[in-house]
Scaffold this active site. Structure first.
Site, PDB file in Angstrom:
ATOM      1  N   ASP A   1      41.567 -56.782 -11.191  1.00 29.67           N
ATOM      2  CA  ASP A   1      41.186 -55.679 -12.156  1.00 29.67           C
ATOM      3  C   ASP A   1      42.186 -56.011 -13.136  1.00 29.67           C
ATOM      4  OD1 ASP A   1      39.730 -54.439 -10.294  1.00 29.67           O
ATOM      5  OD2 ASP A   1      41.653 -53.488  -9.256  1.00 29.67           O
ATOM      6  N   GLU A   2      42.224 -57.097 -13.635  1.00 27.79           N
ATOM      7  CA  GLU A   2      42.791 -57.448 -14.967  1.00 27.79           C
ATOM      8  C   GLU A   2      42.198 -57.271 -16.182  1.00 27.79           C
ATOM      9  OE1 GLU A   2      42.425 -59.519 -12.478  1.00 27.79           O
ATOM     10  OE2 GLU A   2      44.354 -60.217 -11.654  1.00 27.79           O
TER      11      GLU A   2
ATOM     12  N   THR B   1      42.636 -61.129   0.195  1.00 27.74           N
ATOM     13  CA  THR B   1      41.182 -60.872   0.347  1.00 27.74           C
ATOM     14  C   THR B   1      40.886 -62.221   1.298  1.00 27.74           C
ATOM     15  OG1 THR B   1      38.963 -60.396  -0.465  1.00 27.74           O
ATOM     16  CG2 THR B   1      40.277 -62.136  -1.737  1.00 27.74           C
TER      17      THR B   1
ATOM     18  N   GLY C   1      34.869 -54.933  -8.507  1.00 24.15           N
ATOM     19  CA  GLY C   1      34.377 -54.107  -9.664  1.00 24.15           C
ATOM     20  C   GLY C   1      34.554 -54.512 -10.982  1.00 24.15           C
ATOM     21  N   HIS C   2      33.748 -55.020 -11.683  1.00 23.19           N
ATOM     22  CA  HIS C   2      34.041 -55.526 -12.924  1.00 23.19           C
ATOM     23  C   HIS C   2      33.141 -54.498 -13.894  1.00 23.19           C
ATOM     24  CE1 HIS C   2      34.546 -59.616 -11.433  1.00 23.19           C
ATOM     25  NE2 HIS C   2      35.434 -59.120 -10.739  1.00 23.19           N
TER      26      HIS C   2
ATOM     27  N   LYS D   1      38.845 -58.956 -16.137  1.00 21.21           N
ATOM     28  CA  LYS D   1      37.809 -60.144 -16.133  1.00 21.21           C
ATOM     29  C   LYS D   1      36.516 -59.944 -16.560  1.00 21.21           C
ATOM     30  CE  LYS D   1      38.665 -60.614 -11.463  1.00 21.21           C
ATOM     31  NZ  LYS D   1      39.712 -59.454 -11.429  1.00 21.21           N
TER      32      LYS D   1
ATOM     33  N   GLN E   1      38.611 -60.877  -7.824  1.00 22.05           N
ATOM     34  CA  GLN E   1      39.786 -60.402  -7.518  1.00 22.05           C
ATOM     35  C   GLN E   1      40.987 -61.139  -8.345  1.00 22.05           C
ATOM     36  OE1 GLN E   1      37.438 -61.645  -4.784  1.00 22.05           O
ATOM     37  NE2 GLN E   1      37.058 -59.478  -5.072  1.00 22.05           N
TER      38      GLN E   1
END
Ligand code: GDP
Ligand code: IMO
Ligand code: MG
Length: 429
Positions: free
Chosen positions: A13-14, A239, A40-41, A16, A224
């Site tokens: 969640d950075e 993960t 989730g992007h 990406k 991730q």
């Protein structure tokens, strides 16, 4: 050859998705090579938000070819829903989205087993996304997996499913007390998906190599983050795939020498969803402030993300593990709310100061962060479009991170929108 890997440097969640979408204007192909719809992007283009779970974040650029590679795990129903959403928004997927026949399929029993295993673990649960990711990758290693090539081949699929389902039903029933799945229902559901997905299946390895041979730029979109890597992350709170840049080779079928650069995405603070150690976590009001200002709720599960200060011990480790050649810093606009920012520069472990990230989780769980304080910028930076427009306090924070991590920051993102991006240097340069 012009292949660039985009990788999350923290716990996911950075940002990406935003950066892949932003950089796709300079790329011909975007490839997902690991993970599944645990990702989730989020993309925001002209004020409109799109959340992608499986489809590469280049899809909103109509000229770009998007590939889902062999190293991913695919939930066919989720993928079709995503394709339908993208097409409804006016972007065609046919003829430019391709799926590897070697990608493993997430089957209904994988999702049931993911939840049953989490319940079994009880207080030691991992906090998975419940999407069946771990069980699907386990079946790949166990050689019980069904691949996309099997799913879309009616002559093969029925027999494969019958054999695997007998085994899976035994586990569901005898280990977890769950109801077994009926062959006819699973077969009918999967066969309907197969009919629709068959045209998308292609030899993605050959496609990627054709693009590279023509010197077209190919971007590999990580899912991730580095600390969720199966080998090098905070095991077992990780993960089930290789999230590091090295995973691109196996997950897309290229060699290490084909990779030109590795662009690490770093959030200006840290977040983590699910269980596991998080040295700089803020359980106080400041953590809640970052969560609220940064809208830190999972794009896949909606769970609140744990928030904390940036951790340069962890980031140095991620830079090493990925061979990062440049960084993109995201979400510093969220920090405008605080008077002073803290940077974790070292850990205290059993009385000693350490600057190396502990590889053992029991050590990591015991460390106390050592912080360096810097003044905040206390001003809205979301409209800045050039490095020079950023307040000096923010520039110095970014430069301190560069120095501590040892990798230059080439791009700064100052908001979720595609246009809210500052080019400092060309990461492809
Ligand atoms: P990903 O999984 O790495 O693609 O990241 P997510 O999409 O799960 O989470 C990042 C969140 O931050 C999304 O809601 C983005 O729209 C948002 N975002 C991305 N970059 C920025 C930024 O620079 N500033 C702010 N405020 N939000 C951002
Ligand atoms: P993106 O690509 C953040 C976390 C889960 C859990 C652990 C294992 O959006 O950055 P899994 O379902 O993969 O078996 O869950 O990994 N996790 C993520 N956290 N961002 C993600 O993806 C994640 N994908 C999985 O919360 O802790
Ligand atoms: Mg995400």
């Amino acid at each position: 050859m012009p292949a660039y890997v985009i990788v999350g440097m923290q716990w996911g969640d950075e940002g990406k998705g935003k950066i892949v979408d932003y950089l796709t204007r300079q790329a011909s192909m975007v490839v997902r090579h690991q993970g599944g719809n645990n990702a989730g992007h989020t993309l925001v283009v002209n004020g409109k938000q799109t959340i992608l779970h499986l489809v590469p974040s280049g899809i909103l650029h109509d000229e770009t070819v998007c590939v889902i590679g062999n190293g991913t795990v695919l939930d066919p129903g989720v993928l079709l829903a995503e394709i339908d959403g993208i097409e409804a928004a006016g972007h065609s997927c046919a003829g430019r989205l391709f799926l590897s026949p070697s990608a493993h399929v997430i089957m209904p029993y994988h999702k049931l087993l993911d939840k049953a295993q989490e319940t079994f673990r009880g207080k030691d649960k991992i906090g998975t996304t419940g999407r069946g990711i771990g069980p699907a990758y386990a079946d790949k290693a166990d050689r019980f997996g069904i691949r996309m090539g099997d799913l879309v081949n009616p002559a093969l699929f029925g027999d494969k499913l019958a054999a695997v389902l007998e085994y899976k039903n035994k586990i569901l029933r005898d280990c977890f007390g769950e109801s077994p799945l009926a062959f006819d229902a699973v077969w009918a559901e999967c066969s309907a998906y197969a009919e629709r997905l068959r045209p998308y299946v292609a030899d993605t390895v050959a496609m990627v190599h054709r693009a590279l041979a023509k010197k077209e730029r190919v971007v590999f979109e990580g899912a991730q983050g580095s600390m969720l890597d199966l080998d090098h992350g905070t095991f077992p709170y990780v993960t089930s795939s290789t999230t590091l840049a090295g995973g691109v080779c196996a997950g897309a079928g290229i060699g290490p020498k084909d990779i030109t650069g590795v662009i690490g995405i770093v959030k200006a603070y840290s977040t983590r969803v699910g269980e596991g150690p998080f040295p700089t976590e803020l359980t106080c009001e400041t953590g809640a402030l970052l969560r609220a200002r940064g809208n830190e709720y999972g794009a896949t599960t909606g769970r609140p993300r744990r928030c904390g200060w940036i951790d340069c011990v962890q980031l140095r480790r991620a830079a090493m593990l990925n061979g990062a050649t440049s960084l993109v810093l995201t979400k510093p606009d969220v920090l405008s709310a605080v008077d002073a920012v803290q940077i974790c520069t070292a850990y205290r472990l059993d009385g000693a100061v350490v600057t190396e990230f502990p590889s053992q989780i029991d050590d990591l769980a015991r460390v106390e962060p050592v912080f360096e304080e810097m003044p905040g910028w206390k001003t809205d930076i979301s409209d800045c479009r050039a490095w020079e427009e950023l307040p000096g306090t923010a520039q110095r924070y970014f430069e301190r991170i560069e120095a501590l991590v040892g990798v230059p920051i080439d791009i700064v993102s100052v908001g979720p929108g595609r246009e809210q991006t500052i080019d400092r240097r060309d990461p492809f340069g």
